[in-house]
Design a protein around this motif. Sequence first.
Motif, PDB file in Angstrom:
ATOM      1  N   LEU A  72       1.193   2.255  -3.655  1.00 31.19           N
ATOM      2  CA  LEU A  72       0.988   0.811  -3.737  1.00 31.19           C
ATOM      3  C   LEU A  72       1.981   0.068  -2.841  1.00 31.19           C
ATOM      4  O   LEU A  72       1.645  -0.962  -2.248  1.00 31.19           O
ATOM      5  N   TYR A  73       3.197   0.582  -2.750  1.00 28.81           N
ATOM      6  CA  TYR A  73       4.174  -0.019  -1.834  1.00 28.81           C
ATOM      7  C   TYR A  73       3.641   0.038  -0.406  1.00 28.81           C
ATOM      8  O   TYR A  73       3.736  -0.939   0.349  1.00 28.81           O
ATOM      9  N   TYR A  74       3.068   1.193  -0.028  1.00 27.49           N
ATOM     10  CA  TYR A  74       2.542   1.318   1.340  1.00 27.49           C
ATOM     11  C   TYR A  74       1.343   0.396   1.549  1.00 27.49           C
ATOM     12  O   TYR A  74       1.241  -0.265   2.590  1.00 27.49           O
ATOM     13  N   VAL A  75       0.446   0.343   0.591  1.00 28.78           N
ATOM     14  CA  VAL A  75      -0.722  -0.541   0.713  1.00 28.78           C
ATOM     15  C   VAL A  75      -0.270  -1.986   0.894  1.00 28.78           C
ATOM     16  O   VAL A  75      -0.847  -2.734   1.686  1.00 28.78           O
ATOM     17  N   LYS A  76       0.773  -2.377   0.197  1.00 25.48           N
ATOM     18  CA  LYS A  76       1.262  -3.748   0.257  1.00 25.48           C
ATOM     19  C   LYS A  76       2.023  -4.040   1.539  1.00 25.48           C
ATOM     20  O   LYS A  76       1.939  -5.145   2.083  1.00 25.48           O
ATOM     21  N   ASN A  77       2.770  -3.054   2.050  1.00 21.56           N
ATOM     22  CA  ASN A  77       3.715  -3.319   3.140  1.00 21.56           C
ATOM     23  C   ASN A  77       3.421  -2.549   4.422  1.00 21.56           C
ATOM     24  O   ASN A  77       4.267  -2.530   5.322  1.00 21.56           O
ATOM     25  N   HIS A  78       2.262  -1.923   4.522  1.00 23.61           N
ATOM     26  CA  HIS A  78       2.039  -1.045   5.675  1.00 23.61           C
ATOM     27  C   HIS A  78       2.139  -1.810   6.997  1.00 23.61           C
ATOM     28  O   HIS A  78       1.676  -2.935   7.133  1.00 23.61           O
ATOM     29  N   SER A  79       2.791  -1.172   7.941  1.00 18.35           N
ATOM     30  CA  SER A  79       3.006  -1.756   9.259  1.00 18.35           C
ATOM     31  C   SER A  79       3.223  -0.615  10.243  1.00 18.35           C
ATOM     32  O   SER A  79       3.403   0.543   9.850  1.00 18.35           O
ATOM     33  N   LEU A  80       3.233  -0.947  11.525  1.00 16.77           N
ATOM     34  CA  LEU A  80       3.461   0.074  12.541  1.00 16.77           C
ATOM     35  C   LEU A  80       4.859   0.663  12.401  1.00 16.77           C
ATOM     36  O   LEU A  80       5.056   1.869  12.556  1.00 16.77           O
ATOM     37  N   PHE A  81       5.838  -0.183  12.071  1.00 19.52           N
ATOM     38  CA  PHE A  81       7.207   0.314  11.889  1.00 19.52           C
ATOM     39  C   PHE A  81       7.275   1.283  10.718  1.00 19.52           C
ATOM     40  O   PHE A  81       7.888   2.357  10.817  1.00 19.52           O
ATOM     41  N   LEU A  82       6.645   0.930   9.589  1.00 19.77           N
ATOM     42  CA  LEU A  82       6.668   1.820   8.428  1.00 19.77           C
ATOM     43  C   LEU A  82       5.961   3.135   8.748  1.00 19.77           C
ATOM     44  O   LEU A  82       6.415   4.208   8.320  1.00 19.77           O
ATOM     45  N   ASP A  83       4.864   3.089   9.501  1.00 21.34           N
ATOM     46  CA  ASP A  83       4.189   4.320   9.901  1.00 21.34           C
ATOM     47  C   ASP A  83       5.118   5.211  10.720  1.00 21.34           C
ATOM     48  O   ASP A  83       5.153   6.434  10.544  1.00 21.34           O
TER      49      ASP A  83
END
Length: 429
Positions: free
Chosen positions: A400-411
């Motif tokens: 859920l954290y990833y769904v909420k905050n996903h970005s190119l940097f996080l990837d």
Amino acid sequence: MQWDVPVSGSLISQLPGAVTFTFVILASMAALGMYQLDGRQDFEGILLRLLPSLALGFGFITLIFYLFPDLYFGRGLLAIVMLLALLLILIIRLLFFRWSGLDSLRPRALVLGAGVNARELLDLIDKTSILPNLKIVGFVPFDKESRHVPAEMIIPKAGSLASLVDQYDASEVIVATQERRGGTFPIQELLECRISGIKVTDLVGFFERECGHLRMDSLYPSWLVFGSGFNQGTLRTVVKRMFDIITSLLLLIVTLPIMLLTALLIVIEDGWPVFYRQERVGDAGKTYMVIKFRSMFNDAEKAGKPQWATTDDPRSTRVGRIIRKLRIDELPQIINVLKGEMSFVGPRPERPHFVDMLSAQVPYYNMRHSIKPGITGWAQVRYPYGASIEDAIEKLQYDLYYVKNHSLFLDFVILIDTVGVVLLRKGSR
């Protein structure tokens, strides 16, 4: 190898290129949040921001040198400067945050509540290895609340919350309670703090920021509805798709010899087929057939009922145990990514049988299907492999954290972490 290092010319002639390099690296580091105080300041936290920052800076500096060749100062010198930048920035930051003793750099926080949640919050901060992201100045208890924090950290509420914030020079109020009924919750005082420029953070937001997951026991629908994040814009979709294609093609080229050898070993040990296809739930709940190297015997589910994989699963072949440890069995999913059924980074796809079971028992479970599943994901690099309802809940918090905050940097961060997971064989089964 011949180094293209200039052997003549004055230092002044190199000054424009050096200034350009410095400006680009500083801008790249700022763009990826390296000058924010709320970032992790331990070795891994600094490295995970510094590497993509330097990669971004290298891309821009290469483009600038191509467009303005007079600024270029040679391949060899550029390589040396990039390596020195990596080492010196990393060392200086570690030394500064470990031994500077500048306690004033940390934001000061006042905690509203002194119960079990407040204790957990304090324990989390105490675990921070180098420099905690904030300093707790004290806990303001609610009336009739059981107290689980040190008595010396209790602050009696003699005045308004805003006056306490001013008295203790705090810049943030953390609400460490889930009970907001009965007329004792100081909503007006918290509003006054917000209006005065004081940050007000609830438990969900705090653990999201500090731990990288959304706590299920503190999550409530209105926070999901009105909170930030969950961006699914066209630009983000296009960028992520380009990232998926480029990353998958590069990985396919690099790992092709390993994949061919794996296929040969599977055939030698247990015959055909090399791959197995299995139904999984993907984006928007649509099913597709995932492709993986076969790591189990052909009759692994002869009973006809899906089973979770376990550590040292007896159904695994000898080759299968090795490729599962090294995550090589996941590589054929590159085909699913190129077909658009998966993303390179995202929540791991699950089988329909388990999705139906978990959706009935775990709140918000279906939210992980709002984006494409991935070969690797935030939950995979932050939580060890599990095969139970409790493990599914824990991993869902990270999904859920990833769904909420996903970005190119996080990837990019997840890809770096994935390399560490594979090399250290964490979470394999």
